[in-house]
Design a protein around this motif. Structure first.
Motif, mmCIF file in Angstrom:
data_model
loop_
_atom_site.group_PDB
_atom_site.id
_atom_site.type_symbol
_atom_site.label_atom_id
_atom_site.label_comp_id
_atom_site.label_asym_id
_atom_site.label_seq_id
_atom_site.Cartn_x
_atom_site.Cartn_y
_atom_site.Cartn_z
ATOM 1 N N LYS A 145 47.751 50.346 36.271
ATOM 2 C CA LYS A 145 48.288 49.052 35.877
ATOM 3 C C LYS A 145 47.417 47.941 36.462
ATOM 4 N N PRO A 202 49.050 41.572 38.362
ATOM 5 C CA PRO A 202 49.116 40.228 37.782
ATOM 6 C C PRO A 202 48.384 39.194 38.625
ATOM 7 N N ILE A 203 47.072 39.310 38.723
ATOM 8 C CA ILE A 203 46.274 38.346 39.484
ATOM 9 C C ILE A 203 45.359 37.626 38.482
ATOM 10 N N PRO A 204 45.397 36.279 38.465
ATOM 11 C CA PRO A 204 44.596 35.550 37.481
ATOM 12 C C PRO A 204 43.106 35.923 37.578
ATOM 13 N N GLN A 212 51.474 38.686 48.630
ATOM 14 C CA GLN A 212 50.999 39.053 47.306
ATOM 15 C C GLN A 212 49.693 38.312 47.031
#
Lengths: 341, 106
Positions: free
Chosen positions: A126, A129-131, A213
């Motif tokens: 996966k 969700p890190i830009p 995070q």
């Protein structure tokens, strides 16, 4: 390079792929199954092995792993062959109609019929969700460790709280210049022994553990230089030239999408007589196919493979008469199942 | 019936009547609330039905169990009021519950 030949290549060893071996086996077709996981069962084994399933006929309740075990027992007489930890990549139709399928491990399989039973797709790491993480993938950000040397002398940030994250934190610590483990809470899903070792090493300042995070990355041309971590006391920026995120697995259709089959919202349309795709000789069964009225039930997949097997037989043994028989009364079927008197 | 409100990321509000015993996730899917994916179908195995429980409701809804907490590790922008909506069962005390849908699911 490994190579093999089989009558039918089944892509995906979930419940429907496994039961296909049974239906095909009754018609004397040999099967090889290929799966990206390291064991049979697909989602049943990977996502919810202990969950009970209530809609398998004649099983008022059976655990997902229990169903997989029973299917393995049921297909054992047909001696299916398995290629685990492999993902199919290329597909080519040879002049004589045989399909030549290659895998990401350079395995080559030749089959007269291909059955896609890939469920929701193949399990792949996966993306966290890190830009802008895409910009660093393959150069600074990796989802698995192929060679530990890739990390030598680097400021390494490992993200996650499971066994993969903990194991690589411990294993790469002697190799990397620095190791920072980032996890959103101080509790882990990993083996307690690894967690204790990690805390002991943190105590000795051999590595750093940050609760938080990852919210941002800095760098240029695919080369990371730092990561921003949002923790309970605000943002911290730490040097980071290599990152290993471990955020579990997700399902993607993968290279099958490029095989020239017609697709319908990432599903493969089939007819409801043979469950054949837009390419003759390639069938799709189970959750990955689509037709009007389709229900994503294991039950439906079982029905689909029974019909598909009839059509596959006509390709594998052209001209041979197909006789419909019951396992309760046919001595020839019982012989194949190893239960004849 | 128990009233639930979903607030989508763009602020759109979805008010639904939920049956006790169903999960908050099931009600989101039935009413096509955008942003709740529920890939695994409610097995607490994917973290794609992540919601934020409105601050005034967190005490009544309660804390996630260990398995859900583990799964939340895979969610995007996890906050103290994060829950997986497949693990919240609708009951009388939740009448009027408000949950917000995050910007995205993982």
């Amino acid at each position: 390079m490994e190579s093999s030949k089989t009558d039918v290549l089944i892509i995906g060893a979930g419940p429907v792929g496994l039961f296909a071996v049974f239906e095909l086996g009754l018609f004397d077709m040999k099967c090889r199954l290929i799966d990206i996981l390291d064991r049979p069962g697909g989602q049943c084994a990977e996502l919810y092995p202990e969950k009970p399933i209530y809609d398998i006929p004649a099983w008022p309740s059976i655990s997902a792993q229990g169903l997989v075990d029973k299917l393995m027992e049921q297909i054992a007489p047909f001696k299916p062959e398995f290629s685990f930890n492999r993902m199919v990549s290329g597909l080519e139709k040879l002049e004589d109609g045989t399909f030549r399928v290659t895998t990401d491990e350079d395995e080559v399989i030749e089959a007269k019929v291909v059955v896609i039973a890939a469920g929701g797709g193949s399990f792949q790491p996966k993306r966290p969700p890190i830009p802008d993480i895409e910009a660093y993938e393959g150069s600074s950000v990796f989802y698995s460790v192929r060679r530990m040397e890739e990390f030598r002398g680097h400021d390494l940030v490992i993200v996650g709280g499971g066994d993969s994250a903990l194991d690589w934190t411990l294993n790469l610590q002697p190799v990397a210049k620095s190791v920072t483990l980032v996890h959103r809470r101080p509790e882990f899903r990993a083996a307690p022994d690894s967690v204790n070792k990690m805390y002991a090493m943190q105590e000795m300042k051999q590595l750093d553990f940050q609760v938080g995070q990852v919210t941002g990355l800095k760098g240029s041309d695919g080369q990371l230089s730092s990561a921003t971590i949002k923790g309970p006391d605000g943002d911290v920026e730490i040097p980071c030239t290599r990152m290993l995120p471990f955020f579990g697995l997700t399902m993607k259709l993968g290279p099958i999408a490029d095989w020239g089959l017609n697709l319908h919202e990432n599903l493969i349309p089939v007819d409801t007589e043979k469950f054949e795709t837009s390419v003759p000789g390639i069938f799709a069964v189970g959750d990955i196919n689509w037709y009007p009225g389709k229900l994503k039930l294991i039950l439906s997949g079982f029905h689909e493979v029974a019909l598909m097997a009839q059509a596959a037989k006509k390709i594998v043994s052209p001209g041979e008469r197909i006789v419909f028989q019951y396992t309760t009364s046919s001595s020839s079927l019982q012989k194949k199942l190893g239960v004849a008197d | 019936m128990t009233k639930l409100s979903f607030v989508a990321f763009d602020g759109t509000r979805f008010e639904v009547e939920a049956e006790n015993g169903s999960t908050v996730m099931e009600n989101a899917i039935r009413n096509a609330v955008p942003g709740i994916e529920a890939e695994c179908g409610g097995a607490c195995a994917c973290a794609t039905c992540h919601v934020y429980v409105d601050e005034t409701w967190t005490d009544i809804v309660g804390e996630p169990e260990a398995m859900e907490e583990d799964m939340l590790d895979f969610a995007y922008d996890v906050r103290p009021n994060s829950r997986l909506s497949c693990q919240i069962k609708v009951r009388d005390e939740l009448d009027g519950l408000v949950v917000q849908v995050p910007e995205r699911q993982g």
